[in-house]
Structures are given as structure tokens and as C-alpha cells.
Write an enzyme that holds these catalytic residues in place. Structure first.
Site, PDB file in Angstrom:
ATOM      1  N   THR A 121       0.830  -1.202   0.000  1.00 36.75           N
ATOM      2  CA  THR A 121       0.000   0.000   0.000  1.00 36.75           C
ATOM      3  C   THR A 121       0.866   1.253   0.000  1.00 36.75           C
ATOM      4  O   THR A 121       2.054   1.224   0.312  1.00 36.75           O
ATOM      5  CB  THR A 121      -0.937   0.024   1.225  1.00 36.75           C
ATOM      6  OG1 THR A 121      -0.167   0.054   2.423  1.00 36.75           O
ATOM      7  CG2 THR A 121      -1.842  -1.197   1.238  1.00 36.75           C
ATOM      8  N   ASP A 122       0.224   2.370  -0.347  1.00 38.54           N
ATOM      9  CA  ASP A 122       0.918   3.658  -0.341  1.00 38.54           C
ATOM     10  C   ASP A 122       0.518   4.453   0.905  1.00 38.54           C
ATOM     11  O   ASP A 122      -0.121   3.910   1.812  1.00 38.54           O
ATOM     12  CB  ASP A 122       0.618   4.427  -1.629  1.00 38.54           C
ATOM     13  CG  ASP A 122      -0.869   4.686  -1.856  1.00 38.54           C
ATOM     14  OD1 ASP A 122      -1.661   4.631  -0.882  1.00 38.54           O
ATOM     15  OD2 ASP A 122      -1.250   4.949  -3.000  1.00 38.54           O
ATOM     16  N   ARG A 123       0.853   5.714   0.948  1.00 40.93           N
ATOM     17  CA  ARG A 123       0.575   6.544   2.128  1.00 40.93           C
ATOM     18  C   ARG A 123      -0.915   6.735   2.376  1.00 40.93           C
ATOM     19  O   ARG A 123      -1.326   7.133   3.462  1.00 40.93           O
ATOM     20  CB  ARG A 123       1.248   7.905   1.987  1.00 40.93           C
ATOM     21  CG  ARG A 123       2.760   7.780   2.115  1.00 40.93           C
ATOM     22  CD  ARG A 123       3.422   9.097   2.021  1.00 40.93           C
ATOM     23  NE  ARG A 123       3.036   9.901   3.178  1.00 40.93           N
ATOM     24  CZ  ARG A 123       3.596  11.036   3.516  1.00 40.93           C
ATOM     25  NH1 ARG A 123       4.583  11.512   2.795  1.00 40.93           N
ATOM     26  NH2 ARG A 123       3.188  11.696   4.556  1.00 40.93           N
ATOM     27  N   ASN A 139      -2.964   4.223   2.237  1.00 42.13           N
ATOM     28  CA  ASN A 139      -3.401   2.881   2.614  1.00 42.13           C
ATOM     29  C   ASN A 139      -4.101   2.153   1.462  1.00 42.13           C
ATOM     30  O   ASN A 139      -4.892   1.255   1.671  1.00 42.13           O
ATOM     31  CB  ASN A 139      -4.307   2.919   3.852  1.00 42.13           C
ATOM     32  CG  ASN A 139      -4.504   1.533   4.454  1.00 42.13           C
ATOM     33  OD1 ASN A 139      -3.605   0.696   4.406  1.00 42.13           O
ATOM     34  ND2 ASN A 139      -5.674   1.279   4.994  1.00 42.13           N
ATOM     35  N   ILE A 140      -3.806   2.583   0.227  1.00 45.90           N
ATOM     36  CA  ILE A 140      -4.392   1.978  -0.971  1.00 45.90           C
ATOM     37  C   ILE A 140      -3.306   1.174  -1.677  1.00 45.90           C
ATOM     38  O   ILE A 140      -2.152   1.604  -1.756  1.00 45.90           O
ATOM     39  CB  ILE A 140      -4.962   3.062  -1.903  1.00 45.90           C
ATOM     40  CG1 ILE A 140      -6.140   3.770  -1.209  1.00 45.90           C
ATOM     41  CG2 ILE A 140      -5.378   2.487  -3.246  1.00 45.90           C
ATOM     42  CD1 ILE A 140      -6.647   4.982  -1.950  1.00 45.90           C
TER      43      ILE A 140
END
Length: 142
Positions: A15-17, A19-20
Site C-alpha cells: 500500500t501507499d501513504r 493505505n491503498i
């Protein structure tokens, strides 16, 4: 013939920042499900490579419908939708198990080549492998 859908859980590092799940991970999910499909039908990539058959990706088409986040559990339904002596195409649907929603659709195209990237006629040189693929070819949709 059908195979059992591939299942996995989304890891935090995917995930990225926000949360995806980062878009680059979807290609990995498709590859994981393709490896699982091959295993289920009785063809391992290791065995193919020992025979001198390599299967590179020629095309990847993604449709992002809904986001996935850390901890989501997914199921990937995969089907072989096109097969020739030298090429094949796979279709994928990624489903969020908790909601039952299709969150991603994709297609990949591949070819059969020798290790030097010379096209290989699988039907002619390895008919037993071609026949396994042929058993799992989905009928064309109208």
C-alpha cells in the site's frame, strides 16, 4: 474446464501513504494467479523452462474499478480466453471477498518462445503441453 480461483491477503507493504494498494502490485497479483493456474492444470513454469519454453508478457491491460487496502482479502478468477500455436490471452477479475465486488479487471497476452526469444510453435513442438492449454480454453463470448 475450470480452476479454483486464487486467493490472497493484501500486505501492508503493498500500500501507499493513503493505505491503498499501489497500482504496480496488480501485475504481481496477476502473475501469482497465472502461476497458480498453471500449477492447477499440471504445467509448472520450471518444467516449461526445462523444455526450453519461455512465456513472456506481450500486453497488460488493467481496469481499476475500486481500491484495495491493507488487510483486504481477494480472489482472482482467471480464464484462458484465446489460444493459438504461438500465443495466448488470459482474462482476470479481482474480487474483494468481503464485499463480493469486482474491484479490478485485466487481460494479459503472452507468447511461447525459445530462450533466445525465437517464436515457438507449441502445437508443433510440444503438442502435449498445447493440449493441456486447449482443455482450459474458455468458449468465446458473443
Amino acid at each position: 474446464m475450470k480452476t479454483i480461483p486464487y486467493r490472497r491477503k493484501i500486505n501492508y507493504y503493498e500500500t501507499d501513504r493513503m493505505n491503498i494498494v499501489h497500482h504496480s502490485n496488480y501485475a504481481r497479483y496477476l502473475e501469482e494467479s497465472r502461476m497458480d493456474f498453471m500449477r492447477q492444470v499440471g504445467i509448472s513454469y520450471d518444467d516449461l523452462e526445462e523444455k526450453g519454453i519461455v512465456i513472456p508478457v506481450l500486453e497488460l491491460h488493467d481496469q481499476y474499478i475500486k481500491s484495495l487496502t491493507f488487510g483486504d482479502e481477494i480472489e482472482i478468477q482467471i480464464s484462458l480466453i484465446k489460444l493459438t500455436a504461438v500465443r495466448f490471452k488470459m482474462k482476470y477479475e479481482i474480487i474483494n471477498i468481503a464485499t463480493g465486488e469486482v474491484v479490478h479487471k485485466a487481460e494479459t497476452a503472452h507468447c511461447f518462445v525459445e530462450p533466445g526469444l525465437v517464436p515457438l510453435n507449441l502445437k508443433k513442438h510440444f503438442p502435449e503441453v498445447y493440449e493441456v492449454f486447449e482443455k482450459y480454453l474458455e468458449p468465446e463470448e458473443n
